[in-house]
Design a protein around this motif. Structure first.
Motif, short mmCIF file in Angstrom:
data_model
loop_
_atom_site.label_atom_id
_atom_site.label_comp_id
_atom_site.label_asym_id
_atom_site.label_seq_id
_atom_site.Cartn_x
_atom_site.Cartn_y
_atom_site.Cartn_z
N LEU B 94 25.10 10.50 84.86
CA LEU B 94 26.11 11.23 84.22
C LEU B 94 26.37 10.56 82.81
N PHE B 95 25.93 9.14 82.63
CA PHE B 95 26.20 8.49 81.62
C PHE B 95 24.93 8.66 80.71
N ILE B 96 23.79 8.99 81.30
CA ILE B 96 22.57 9.30 80.45
C ILE B 96 22.66 10.82 80.01
N LEU B 97 23.19 11.61 81.03
CA LEU B 97 23.06 13.08 80.40
C LEU B 97 23.05 13.44 79.03
N PRO B 98 24.22 12.98 78.51
CA PRO B 98 24.74 13.41 77.06
C PRO B 98 23.32 13.03 76.12
N MET B 99 22.90 11.86 76.53
CA MET B 99 21.67 11.48 75.57
C MET B 99 20.80 12.28 75.37
N TRP B 100 20.32 13.29 76.43
CA TRP B 100 19.59 14.28 76.36
C TRP B 100 19.75 15.17 75.50
N MET B 101 20.98 15.42 74.92
CA MET B 101 21.22 16.66 74.00
C MET B 101 21.32 15.72 72.38
N ASN B 102 21.00 16.53 71.67
CA ASN B 102 20.58 16.16 70.23
C ASN B 102 21.98 15.49 69.75
N MET B 103 21.81 14.50 69.00
CA MET B 103 23.32 13.85 68.51
C MET B 103 23.83 14.51 67.70
N LEU B 104 23.20 15.38 66.69
CA LEU B 104 23.84 16.12 65.93
C LEU B 104 24.82 17.17 66.57
N LEU B 105 24.03 17.85 67.76
CA LEU B 105 24.97 18.82 68.42
C LEU B 105 26.19 18.22 68.98
N ARG B 106 25.85 16.97 69.57
CA ARG B 106 27.21 16.37 70.10
C ARG B 106 28.29 16.00 68.85
N THR B 107 27.88 15.60 67.93
CA THR B 107 28.87 15.32 66.82
C THR B 107 29.45 16.80 66.39
N LEU B 108 28.35 17.80 66.15
CA LEU B 108 29.20 19.04 65.92
C LEU B 108 30.38 19.50 66.83
N ALA B 109 29.94 19.17 68.28
CA ALA B 109 30.97 19.63 69.42
C ALA B 109 32.26 18.61 68.99
N TRP B 110 32.20 17.59 68.84
CA TRP B 110 33.23 16.71 68.37
C TRP B 110 34.10 17.39 67.12
N LYS B 111 33.42 17.98 66.29
CA LYS B 111 34.25 18.59 65.18
C LYS B 111 34.84 19.62 65.68
N VAL B 112 34.35 20.38 66.31
CA VAL B 112 35.25 21.51 66.79
C VAL B 112 36.21 21.00 67.80
N LEU B 113 36.11 20.04 68.51
CA LEU B 113 37.22 19.63 69.38
C LEU B 113 38.35 18.87 68.35
N LEU B 114 38.12 18.48 67.43
CA LEU B 114 39.13 17.51 66.76
C LEU B 114 39.52 18.48 65.50
N PHE B 115 38.99 19.50 65.42
CA PHE B 115 39.29 20.43 64.25
C PHE B 115 40.66 20.76 64.28
N ASP B 116 41.45 21.15 62.95
CA ASP B 116 42.66 21.74 63.26
C ASP B 116 43.02 22.98 63.87
N GLY B 117 44.09 22.80 64.94
CA GLY B 117 44.35 23.83 65.85
C GLY B 117 43.07 23.72 67.17
N GLY B 118 42.26 22.62 67.11
CA GLY B 118 41.62 22.38 68.41
C GLY B 118 41.90 22.08 69.53
N VAL B 119 41.32 21.72 70.70
CA VAL B 119 41.86 21.31 71.59
C VAL B 119 42.82 20.13 71.56
N PHE B 120 42.18 18.98 70.97
CA PHE B 120 42.80 18.10 70.92
C PHE B 120 44.20 18.03 70.30
#
Lengths: 371, 276
Positions: B94-120
């Motif tokens: 489970l810890f390694i799984l995210p590493m299989w995904m491209n780092m840029l994509l993961r960062t983009l996901a953070w952008k969506v999550l942290l964006f104004d009006g986003g989940v967080f």
């Protein structure tokens, strides 16, 4: 097991190297644009194809299909993301592209490098559809309008949220410096464009190479820093649509996108500050060594056709210099403050010039702002 | 003999072409202008305080990332090592799984999550703190770098802890050491190689990161990697020189931190080399 694996891996690696070397020898790397098609191979036998170096999403696919139906000529596009990339790709003797759509200063540099062909306007009767006003403005980078035809244009201005900004504060570049909107101001992360806003605010020329003026403009931008929420490029549109910014420095084309009925927000409006601003042109040009110049001119003429240009403009959303477009385009665009920019606003705008080595003054200023 | 031949493609083609040649280019652009040797760029970078801000930003982000990753990663790795083999394999997957995904994509996901009006922000507004800005803050950058690099801290530590000789712990208990003593005197010293490679694998890439701060920083936190990227994209010769000089600074920093880490490692563990 390990041994077999290492043998397989190293032979694969060796194979890769051999293939890479082989392709270098045969092709010289860059000569083949998009996919497997080889422009050199097209002659009178076989199908007719012209090659266009273009920005992504900057030509309606249906327009291309229509051209193919009418003339039998296929238009193949290669996407690029910057003017610098366009210049690099066109600056070779065996350039494989026939057409390209660079911005103003890039046209200026390409003309200086002798990489563009003079267009024969006898083959382009539809040039009459282009508003003379824009032809005159583009003489700045293409004297005599010999090498380029304006494709789209846009103006640097301010996108604002009607519900957050007081009407009294509108009209001037000062809005970006207004402390009332601290934390809600979004700046454009690009040297020339941000500096243009500051230079215009101070009443200086946006192509200035006067060090003192550049430094004063940089001081202005340093003053914006504590007020700005962020310095962005593509994310500006999202931020404004979602309402996290009240004002933003943007190009009119991006503003149109943020105001579109389906994906945009109807709370947003756009204006060109009274102190003047930058106007840019993206222009169709033909490359100097294109062996298919006649077909390229045929395509340019097709693009300038009133109905085709309207359809294309509705697709890409950037303002068109074509007078026929203004007559036929969807009402949304005519009512959109970022699409339908008045002639008075345009008259106050200036085109960016290629500053050559003097651009280092701007780089130094930019460093000082973000140190 | 045969084995040596198999390494030839790597040693004589790959390394010169993709490791040595780029380094030489960086050196060349840092010290030459129009074919003339110059110290202009070095002076510009060293004598000026222009790039100092980006330097300190990179340093503190990298240090903070490393410390947070270590504080979180060690306990996680320890718990993993105490688990049954099968559960441990599943959880570490489970810890390694995210590493299989491209780092840029993961960062983009953070952008969506942290964006104004986003989940967080929605969660925060539920607790009455909806106006807290998340994206385009140093905190957002730090959060994403920690997320990106945490597996690189957990895995090496986990590997050392797993290889740890159980009988040593039993012996410590037999000799009267309590849990805390066993941990500080037996487990911790033996896991130092894992900690060292964890720190190196987090600190070094975090120091040169730029995509995260470009996407989540909104220029509010400028990192050294970002400045270098900007210089190279600008495309003019003089700017290229400065970009190369800054890259050189980064390379030197990386080498220095590697040397320091190796020293500590050698002092601490006479037996067994470093991991990874």
């Amino acid at each position: 097991m390990k041994r077999t694996l290492s043998i397989i891996l190293s032979s694969l690696m060796a194979l890769g190297v051999v293939l890479a070397l082989a392709s270098c020898k045969s092709g010289g790397g860059e000569t083949t644009p998009t996919g497997s098609a080889d422009p050199k191979a097209t002659g009178d036998s076989g199908e007719k194809t012209i090659y266009l170096l273009n920005w992504g999403d900057y030509l309606d696919k249906e327009v291309k299909d229509e051209f193919k139906r009418l003339t039998g000529i296929t238009v193949k596009e290669t996407p690029v993301t910057s003017n610098e990339e366009m210049i690099i790709k066109l600056d070779t003797d065996d350039c494989p592209y026939d057409l390209c759509i660079p911005s103003d200063y890039a046209v200026e540099r390409l003309i200086a490098k002798n990489r563009l062909a003079e267009i024969n306007f006898d083959n382009i009767p539809n040039i009459a559809n282009i508003d003379p006003q824009y032809l005159k403005l583009s003489e700045v980078f293409d004297p005599g309008n010999k090498y380029s035809v304006p494709y789209t244009w846009g103006v640097l201005g301010i996108l604002y949220n009607k519900n957050m900004v007081d009407e009294a504060d509108l009209g001037s570049w000062d809005l970006l410096w207004n402390e009332k909107y601290s934390g809600k101001i979004i700046m454009y992360d690009s040297v020339r464009d941000s500096m243009a806003a500051a230079l215009c605010k101070l009443g200086y020329d946006l192509n200035t190479t006067n060090e003192e003026e550049i430094n004063k403009a940089a001081d202005e931008l340093i003053a914006v820093k504590p007020l700005a929420r962020a310095w962005l490029t593509d994310s500006i549109k999202d931020s404004m649509v979602l309402g996290s910014g009240a004002v933003a420095l943007v190009y009119s084309g991006d503003a149109v996108w943020s105001m579109m009925p389906d994906e945009g927000s109807d709370e947003l409006e756009f204006f060109v500050p009274k102190e003047g601003s930058n106007i840019y042109f993206d222009n169709i040009v033909i490359t100097a060594n294109s062996p298919r110049k006649a077909m390229a001119e045929q395509f340019i003429n097709f693009l300038l056709d009133g109905e085709i240009a309207t359809r294309n403009t509705e697709y890409i959303g950037y303002s068109s210099p074509n007078v026929k477009v203004a007559e036929n385009i969807d009402e949304f665009f005519l009512n959109c403050s970022a699409y339908n920019i008045s002639a008075e606003d345009v008259a106050r705008c200036k085109v960016f010039r290629d500053l050559g080595d003097k651009i280092s003054l701007y780089d130094a200023a930019w460093n000082r702002i973000f140190k | 003999m045969k084995r040596v031949i198999l390494s030839y493609p790597y040693v004589f083609v790959w390394m010169p072409l993709f490791i040595i040649a780029p380094m030489l280019f960086v050196l060349y652009y840092a010290f030459f202008r129009d074919g003339q040797f110059t110290l202009e760029y070095v002076q510009n970078v060293v004598a000026n305080d222009t790039y100092l801000g980006a330097f300190w930003n990179s340093l503190w982000i990298a240090l903070a990332t490393t410390v947070i990753c270590l504080l979180m990663g060690y306990p996680i790795a320890y718990i993993l090592s105490q688990m049954k083999k099968r559960t441990a394999a599943l959880v570490s997957l489970l810890f390694i799984l995210p590493m299989w995904m491209n780092m840029l994509l993961r960062t983009l996901a953070w952008k969506v999550l942290l964006f104004d009006g986003g989940v967080f922000q929605q969660i925060l507004s539920f607790f009455g703190a909806g106006n807290v800005q998340l994206i385009y803050t140093p905190g957002a950058v730090l959060l994403a770098t920690v997320y990106d690099f945490l597996p690189f801290m957990i895995l090496p530590i986990y590997t050392t802890l797993q290889k740890l000789d159980r009988s040593l712990i039993e012996a410590a208990h037999d000799l009267g050491a309590n849990g805390a003593q066993t941990f500080t005197k037996v487990v911790l010293p033996q896991s130092v190689p894992g900690i060292i490679s964890g720190i190196t694998m987090v600190f070094v890439p975090a120091m040169s990161t730029f995509a995260v701060s470009t996407m989540l920083g909104g220029k509010q936190v400028m990192l050294l990697g970002q400045v270098i990227e900007e210089k190279f994209l600008a495309g003019t010769d003089s700017v290229l020189g400065i970009g190369s000089t800054l890259s050189l600074v980064l390379i030197i920093l990386v080498i220095v931190s590697m040397v320091i880490m190796n020293r500590i490692d050698k002092d601490n563990s006479a037996s067994g080399g470093t991991l990874w």
